[in-house]
Design a protein around this motif. Structure first.
Motif, mmCIF file in Angstrom:
data_model
loop_
_atom_site.group_PDB
_atom_site.id
_atom_site.type_symbol
_atom_site.label_atom_id
_atom_site.label_comp_id
_atom_site.label_asym_id
_atom_site.label_seq_id
_atom_site.Cartn_x
_atom_site.Cartn_y
_atom_site.Cartn_z
ATOM 1 N N LEU A 183 24.526 32.590 67.460
ATOM 2 C CA LEU A 183 23.102 32.469 67.175
ATOM 3 C C LEU A 183 22.766 33.304 65.943
ATOM 4 O O LEU A 183 23.147 34.472 65.834
ATOM 5 C CB LEU A 183 22.282 32.957 68.371
ATOM 6 C CG LEU A 183 20.769 33.040 68.169
ATOM 7 C CD1 LEU A 183 20.184 31.645 67.992
ATOM 8 C CD2 LEU A 183 20.106 33.761 69.331
ATOM 9 N N THR A 184 22.029 32.695 64.967
ATOM 10 C CA THR A 184 21.553 33.416 63.791
ATOM 11 C C THR A 184 20.091 33.781 63.999
ATOM 12 O O THR A 184 19.254 32.906 64.276
ATOM 13 C CB THR A 184 21.698 32.560 62.530
ATOM 14 O OG1 THR A 184 23.084 32.257 62.333
ATOM 15 C CG2 THR A 184 21.174 33.305 61.315
ATOM 16 N N VAL A 185 19.764 35.087 63.849
ATOM 17 C CA VAL A 185 18.394 35.582 63.999
ATOM 18 C C VAL A 185 17.838 35.842 62.592
ATOM 19 O O VAL A 185 18.397 36.622 61.830
ATOM 20 C CB VAL A 185 18.360 36.850 64.863
ATOM 21 C CG1 VAL A 185 16.935 37.381 64.965
ATOM 22 C CG2 VAL A 185 18.931 36.567 66.252
ATOM 23 N N HIS A 186 16.732 35.176 62.267
ATOM 24 C CA HIS A 186 16.150 35.235 60.929
ATOM 25 C C HIS A 186 15.033 36.280 60.872
ATOM 26 O O HIS A 186 14.334 36.518 61.867
ATOM 27 C CB HIS A 186 15.587 33.866 60.536
ATOM 28 C CG HIS A 186 16.583 32.764 60.621
ATOM 29 N ND1 HIS A 186 17.595 32.585 59.701
ATOM 30 C CD2 HIS A 186 16.752 31.784 61.550
ATOM 31 C CE1 HIS A 186 18.314 31.542 60.022
ATOM 32 N NE2 HIS A 186 17.839 31.024 61.153
ATOM 33 N N PRO A 187 14.808 36.902 59.690
ATOM 34 C CA PRO A 187 13.692 37.852 59.550
ATOM 35 C C PRO A 187 12.360 37.109 59.511
ATOM 36 O O PRO A 187 12.285 35.935 59.149
ATOM 37 C CB PRO A 187 13.988 38.547 58.220
ATOM 38 C CG PRO A 187 14.784 37.540 57.450
ATOM 39 C CD PRO A 187 15.619 36.794 58.467
ATOM 40 N N LEU A 188 11.269 37.816 59.869
ATOM 41 C CA LEU A 188 9.935 37.246 59.838
ATOM 42 C C LEU A 188 9.333 37.381 58.443
ATOM 43 O O LEU A 188 9.602 38.351 57.733
ATOM 44 C CB LEU A 188 9.019 37.955 60.834
ATOM 45 C CG LEU A 188 9.365 37.850 62.318
ATOM 46 C CD1 LEU A 188 8.369 38.660 63.130
ATOM 47 C CD2 LEU A 188 9.370 36.404 62.763
ATOM 48 N N PRO A 189 8.483 36.437 58.045
ATOM 49 C CA PRO A 189 7.708 36.641 56.813
ATOM 50 C C PRO A 189 6.616 37.692 57.069
ATOM 51 O O PRO A 189 6.361 38.078 58.211
ATOM 52 C CB PRO A 189 7.117 35.257 56.552
ATOM 53 C CG PRO A 189 6.996 34.643 57.915
ATOM 54 C CD PRO A 189 8.174 35.158 58.700
ATOM 55 N N ILE A 190 5.972 38.152 55.986
ATOM 56 C CA ILE A 190 4.846 39.094 56.100
ATOM 57 C C ILE A 190 3.580 38.327 55.763
ATOM 58 O O ILE A 190 3.425 37.825 54.643
ATOM 59 C CB ILE A 190 5.025 40.297 55.164
ATOM 60 C CG1 ILE A 190 6.298 41.072 55.534
ATOM 61 C CG2 ILE A 190 3.806 41.208 55.230
ATOM 62 C CD1 ILE A 190 6.624 42.186 54.549
ATOM 63 N N GLU A 199 13.071 29.099 57.293
ATOM 64 C CA GLU A 199 13.879 28.963 58.512
ATOM 65 C C GLU A 199 13.024 28.645 59.735
ATOM 66 O O GLU A 199 13.546 28.469 60.840
ATOM 67 C CB GLU A 199 14.656 30.262 58.772
ATOM 68 C CG GLU A 199 15.719 30.581 57.731
ATOM 69 C CD GLU A 199 15.121 31.227 56.491
ATOM 70 O OE1 GLU A 199 13.946 31.670 56.570
ATOM 71 O OE2 GLU A 199 15.813 31.289 55.455
ATOM 72 N N GLY A 200 11.702 28.620 59.553
ATOM 73 C CA GLY A 200 10.826 28.310 60.682
ATOM 74 C C GLY A 200 10.268 29.524 61.372
ATOM 75 O O GLY A 200 9.618 29.396 62.418
ATOM 76 N N CYS A 201 10.477 30.712 60.851
ATOM 77 C CA CYS A 201 9.925 31.917 61.464
ATOM 78 C C CYS A 201 8.455 32.057 61.062
ATOM 79 O O CYS A 201 8.075 31.759 59.930
ATOM 80 C CB CYS A 201 10.708 33.149 61.034
ATOM 81 S SG CYS A 201 12.415 33.124 61.648
ATOM 82 N N ASN A 202 7.671 32.546 61.989
ATOM 83 C CA ASN A 202 6.235 32.552 61.788
ATOM 84 C C ASN A 202 5.665 33.936 62.032
ATOM 85 O O ASN A 202 6.083 34.646 62.946
ATOM 86 C CB ASN A 202 5.581 31.550 62.748
ATOM 87 C CG ASN A 202 4.095 31.449 62.563
ATOM 88 O OD1 ASN A 202 3.349 32.215 63.157
ATOM 89 N ND2 ASN A 202 3.668 30.505 61.744
#
Length: 729
Positions: free
Chosen positions: A454-461, A524-527
């Protein structure tokens, strides 16, 4: 009788009676023969013939003239055994005649020799004969056959006499009879009956007494703890064996030809067999069987899964712990002689597994069979969602159970450890890659495993600024997007409107508070979200004095007023006035901004001196904004009673025109009335008649209908009345 040699010529004849003629006349019974010689004395010898005289015509007789009853039969009295054919005078050819009228009846009969007998008889019919009939049951050897009389009397007379001839030399004079035949075979039973008018008759039936089955069965010896196969060897000379009933030592019964029964312990046991033929005859055999001690075979097995070893465990018990020999049949053609073997099945399905154990000491064995189902292993599968830092996600289990039902899920996740649930919710504090493994086990004990990264992506600001955040509607605001690491944006303005622009402008048409949400989504779809508050207002001023409180300190009255801004504008120049009876108002400026919706407790800097000779009855506080007019001035003032007494205060305005304000103090809550009178004392109106609260009270009455003049009003409180006059212009 004439015996003719039928020869002519030079022959000589010598008969057995001495005569020498070619023809012999025979008139007497005896043995006769003939010798014929030619001229050369050659001789021919005939056979010897024996001549006898048939007395049938002479002995033939219907008997003497007699009297019969209607329904009786007339039979030949002498010579019936020799008769070949009958011819009665009425043309019938039976061996009897049943006359219906009185008269003369003749019979012509011929025997096997062709001799004819003729006779007549004079019959007189008197009365009606009963009709004999009967039934018989229990036609088995050694059973008592039951004979039931079914005879009838056509003229209604009573049958008074019965004689049974059972065909075996025994008779019985009873209406109903039971008779036991000593031998099986065929018997002619005759029932003779007579009625009260002395008419009699008889009837015959041929019955067959059936032989009982001959019973036998095997074996006579067997072993305990194993099914013993019993075989019926019974036979029947009458009919065929059709039913079996076996009774075993435990009381159980079976009805098959070859039943099986297991004996739990060694010993001698009786086994009973009842056999019944298709003719209903039965017999019983009880035979002892000798049971030798045998082993009790049994086994258990672990989970049965495709491609995995199945552990079979012997649980057999032998007599006196004697050594056992093992023979396993795994149902797929493979075998084993081990006590507790392992077996791997490569294909799913049902298999009949049997274990036979044998004691070499007495060769007794027992077998046990169990059906096992080789189950397909479940398929472990799962789906990983897009995962972002500090964002809980649910891993979707997609595992399939191909035989049973999955009952256990074991997840092993980097940094999170072990989780035992079907759909775990997980969250990671840091971006990176994480190993996730899933093991599933079904209720049948079969399992499977699978793993993934599983790859965990950082969140945007997410962040924004607004041109303004408050103002009168319609309110147009520009939004500046300060987000970082985002590829898409979604604005929710809180009023049902939205935008996907990077830096949108939006106009809020209605007043109210709005929460604006900016959702920033990475590639990547992070919100991530950021919120800001916007307030659109309709200008409205409503400053309210909620309540007053006072305190006496060192001869001075300290006052507090609780204020609330119920309007939409922030008020920055609020003036407060303290009013007491007979004094000029005291003013103070509020040195703070009272924001819309805010409540504020103000302590007056000015303290009122108290005069014990002229005590204050009440105090009032009024508040107003110096810039904006108040839309609801009626709630700008609150008064507080300082006396605990019933006291009427001056009304105003006076003179009055359209309305009159009446104020009073009461010490306790009670019902109170205010009545209006003219100068003649005539009541004009009941202005008030309700419960008033303790303390200061104020009422505003409409008096526009009153004409000019002097009036007075009277306040009644707990039996006390006060009145005041006023003038209407």
């Amino acid at each position: 009788m004439l015996w003719d040699a039928q020869l002519a010529g030079n022959y000589s004849f010598e008969w057995s009676n001495g005569q020498s003629t070619p023809v012999l006349y025979i008139s007497e019974p005896g043995a006769y023969w003939l010798i014929i010689r030619d001229s050369l004395e050659n001789a021919w010898y005939s056979d010897t013939i024996t001549i006898s005289v048939d007395e049938f015509p002479k002995e033939f007789s219907l008997g003497a003239d007699t009297t019969l009853c209607l329904g009786n039969r007339l039979y030949l009295q002498n010579g019936p055994n020799e008769v070949q054919s009958y011819l009665w005078s009425d043309g019938s050819t039976l061996d009897y005649l049943q006359p219906e009228t009185s008269g003369t009846y003749a019979l012509t009969a011929t025997n096997s020799n062709g001799c004819v007998g003729i006779d007549t008889v004079q019959l007189t019919l008197n009365g009606i004969a009963p009709v004999p009939d009967f039934s018989v049951t229990q036609l088995c050897h050694k059973d008592s056959a039951r004979f039931a009389d079914l005879s009838l009397s056509p003229d209604g007379s009573d049958i008074v006499n019965w004689i049974w001839d059972f065909g075996d030399g025994t008779q019985l004079a009873e209406q109903a009879a039971n008779h036991r035949y000593e031998e099986a075979g065929e018997y002619v039973v005759t029932l003779s009956i007579r009625n009260e008018l002395n008419c009699s008759n008889s009837g015959q039936k041929t019955i067959q007494i059936h032989a009982l089955p001959t019973l036998a069965f095997i074996p006579s010896t067997a072993c305990s703890n194993t099914p013993v196969l019993f075989s019926d060897k019974s036979t029947s000379t009458s009919g065929t064996v059709s039913q079996w009933q076996w009774t075993f030592p435990d009381g159980s019964t079976q009805t098959t030809t070859h039943p099986e029964f297991s004996f739990a312990a060694s010993g001698t046991y009786p086994v009973q067999l009842i056999v019944r033929s298709d003719l209903g005859c039965y017999d019983t055999l009880v035979q002892n069987i000798d049971i030798k001690p045998g082993p009790l075979s049994d086994f258990t097995f672990g989970p049965v899964c495709e491609g995995l070893p199945v552990a079979f465990s012997d649980q057999s018990i032998s007599f006196l712990n004697l050594p056992l020999e093992y023979q396993w049949d795994f149902g797929d053609g493979s075998e084993s002689n081990l006590s507790s073997p392992e077996k791997t099945y490569t294909e799913t399905g049902s298999y009949e597994v049997s274990l036979r154990t044998t004691q070499s000491s007495n060769h007794c064995s027992s077998i046990v069979s169990k059906t096992i189902t080789v189950n397909a292993n479940p398929l472990a599968r799962f789906e990983l969602p897009v995962t972002c830092v500090n964002t809980p996600v649910v891993i979707t289990d997609l595992s399939e159970s191909r035989s049973g039902t999955i009952s256990e899920w074991v997840w092993k996740i980097d940094t999170l450890g072990t989780i035992r649930k079907q759909t775990p919710s997980i969250s990671f504090a840091n971006p990176g890659t994480y190993q996730i493994n899933l093991s599933v086990t079904d209720n049948l004990g079969c399992s499977d495993s699978v793993g993934a990264t599983l790859t965990v992506h950082p969140l945007p600001i997410a962040r924004f600024e607004t041109s303004i955040n408050k103002g009168p509607v319609p309110l147009m605001i520009s939004f500046t997007n300060l987000s970082q690491g985002a590829a898409e944006y979604f604005w929710d303005f809180g009023d049902g409107e939205s935008s996907v622009e990077t830096h949108p402008q939006h106009t809020f048409a209605d007043s109210g508070s709005y929460t604006v949400q900016l959702s920033a989504t990475s590639a990547e779809g992070c919100n991530a979200s950021f919120y800001g508050n916007i307030r659109g207002i309709v200008p409205r001023v409503d400053l309210r004095v909620l309540e007053l409180s006072t305190e006496i300190s060192s001869g001075y009255l300290k006052i507090w007023a609780l204020l609330q801004n119920q309007g939409t504008l922030d008020l920055e120049q609020i003036t407060l006035q303290v009013k007491t009876p007979g004094s000029n108002p005291l003013r103070e400026e509020l040195k703070t901004t009272l924001y819309s919706g805010q409540t504020y407790l103000h302590e007056f800097a000015t303290q009122l001196p108290l005069d014990t000779k002229h005590p204050l009855s009440h105090v009032c506080v009024n508040a107003f904004d110096a810039v904006f007019p108040d839309e609801f001035p009626e709630n700008n003032e609150v008064c507080l009673a300082l006396e605990d007494a019933f006291k009427m205060l001056p009304s105003y305005p006076n003179p009055a025109e359209n309305y009159l304000v009446v104020e009073y103090l009461i010490p306790a809550e009670a019902r109170l009335s205010i009545r209006l009178y003219d100068t003649n004392g005539k009541i004009k109106a009941v202005l008030y008649d309700e419960v008033s609260g303790a303390g200061f009270n104020r009422h505003r009455f409409n008096i526009a209908d009153l004409g000019p003049g002097v009036y007075f009003y009277k306040i009644s409180y707990k039996g006390t009345q006060h009145s005041r006059t006023f003038v209407v212009n």
